[in-house]
Enzyme design. Structure first.
Site, PDB file in Angstrom:
ATOM      1  N   ASP A 109       5.650   2.412  31.685  1.00  0.00           N
ATOM      2  CA  ASP A 109       5.599   1.803  30.363  1.00  0.00           C
ATOM      3  C   ASP A 109       5.204   2.849  29.324  1.00  0.00           C
ATOM      4  OD1 ASP A 109       2.674   1.757  29.843  1.00  0.00           O
ATOM      5  OD2 ASP A 109       2.605   0.311  31.486  1.00  0.00           O
ATOM      6  N   ILE A 110       5.333   2.496  28.049  1.00  0.00           N
ATOM      7  CA  ILE A 110       5.168   3.464  26.967  1.00  0.00           C
ATOM      8  C   ILE A 110       3.775   4.089  26.940  1.00  0.00           C
ATOM      9  CG2 ILE A 110       4.477   1.703  25.264  1.00  0.00           C
ATOM     10  CD1 ILE A 110       6.138   3.325  23.186  1.00  0.00           C
TER      11      ILE A 110
END
Length: 306
Positions: A109-110
């Protein structure tokens, strides 16, 4: 020699998605051996393929040189080829391929960092990600709060998340002081935000997450954030052995490419932030305050195995 569907071959060579290639074929823009192509046509080595009159150099997937990159994802990059919000993506700093494409192995994820693998072999990527292969992923995780023995037992025995049962294969303490503690965990699947959700199920919050290993490949100690290294034959073959794929002729680094990787290993390039798009915006390498994450990055299993 094995053949393959035309739309799959065109997509594999980086001309677009398989669905886009089907539309291009329907529009009559593709020919095979000087005849109009149709969806479902199969092609093999030696066939002449043209798109809009331009000849496409075709190499059967099982004959092309297998390549794998290890990329150190920084925080703030998105794991997709394009982002509608204009955020930087993990593909932007990869070397360009001609008539081929990079396929990402797994996602982060970011807000997560660490090891991402990319390969030009779609079948290899599929097998490495598929749950049936049970490929181990290892992470260094900084948690706000303490993982008690009862919580550790729950997390390794299995807990019910919204998408089913999930569990860590292993969880070990990794040091830290105060309310932030580091732990090393292992998983054999890669569902969306699974590591974070497992800890959240026990009332704990993950404040930092770093993937340190995927299968047989550990995050190289000389690799800096925002940079990649291309793997050589030995490391690639340990991955293919893991998922029962045969080796390919020509796999690995040769000539100038091999020399370049050796120079990078001996003198690592500076780290790059996610918001630094150009070479001139190099960030100073950030040393982790955590002995847990440093230890994970410096531990490289030379023999074999997020």
């Amino acid at each position: 020699m094995k053949d393959e569907k035309l739309q799959k071959a065109l997509a594999r060579m980086g001309l677009g998605s398989r669905r886009q290639m089907e539309e291009v074929i329907k529009a009559g823009r593709v020919s095979v051996n000087n005849g109009p192509a149709t969806i479902g046509d199969r092609v093999t080595q030696g066939d002449e393929i043209r798109v809009d009159g331009r000849q496409i150099k075709y190499t059967a997937e099982n004959e092309k040189r297998r390549r794998v990159l290890a990329y150190y994802k920084p925080e703030g990059e998105v794991c997709s080829a394009k982002d509608p919000e204009g955020r930087p993506t993990v593909f932007e700093r990869l070397p360009k391929l001609t008539h081929d494409r990079w396929v990402m192995v797994g996602r982060l994820d970011i807000n997560s960092t660490g090891l991402l693998l990319f390969t030009n072999d779609g079948e290899m990527a599929h097998r490495l990600m598929h749950p049936s292969s049970e490929v181990t992923r290892e992470y260094a995780v900084r948690v706000l709060g303490e993982v008690t023995p009862d919580i550790a037992r729950n997390l390794t025995a299995g807990v019910i998340l919204e998408d089913g049962m999930a569990q860590f294969e292993d969880i070990k303490e990794g040091g830290g002081e105060g309310v932030n503690k580091w732990y090393h965990v292992k998983l054999k699947e890669g569902r969306n935000r699974e590591v974070r959700r497992l800890f959240e199920s026990q009332g704990l919050k993950v404040s930092r997450l770093l993937r340190t290993r995927y299968g047989t490949i550990a995050l190289p100690k000389e690799l800096r954030t925002g940079r990649f290294l291309e793997l050589d034959k030995k490391d690639i073959n340990t991955l293919t052995d893991l998922v029962s794929l045969r080796p390919r002729y020509g796999t690995g680094l040769h000539g100038a490419a091999k020399e370049k990787q050796e120079r990078i290993r001996n003198k690592p390039l500076k780290a790059r932030r996610a918001d630094s798009r150009g070479e001139s915006s190099n960030a100073k390498p950030k040393s982790s305050a955590s002995p847990a994450s440093r230890g994970s990055r410096n531990t490289r299993d030379r023999n074999d195995k997020r």
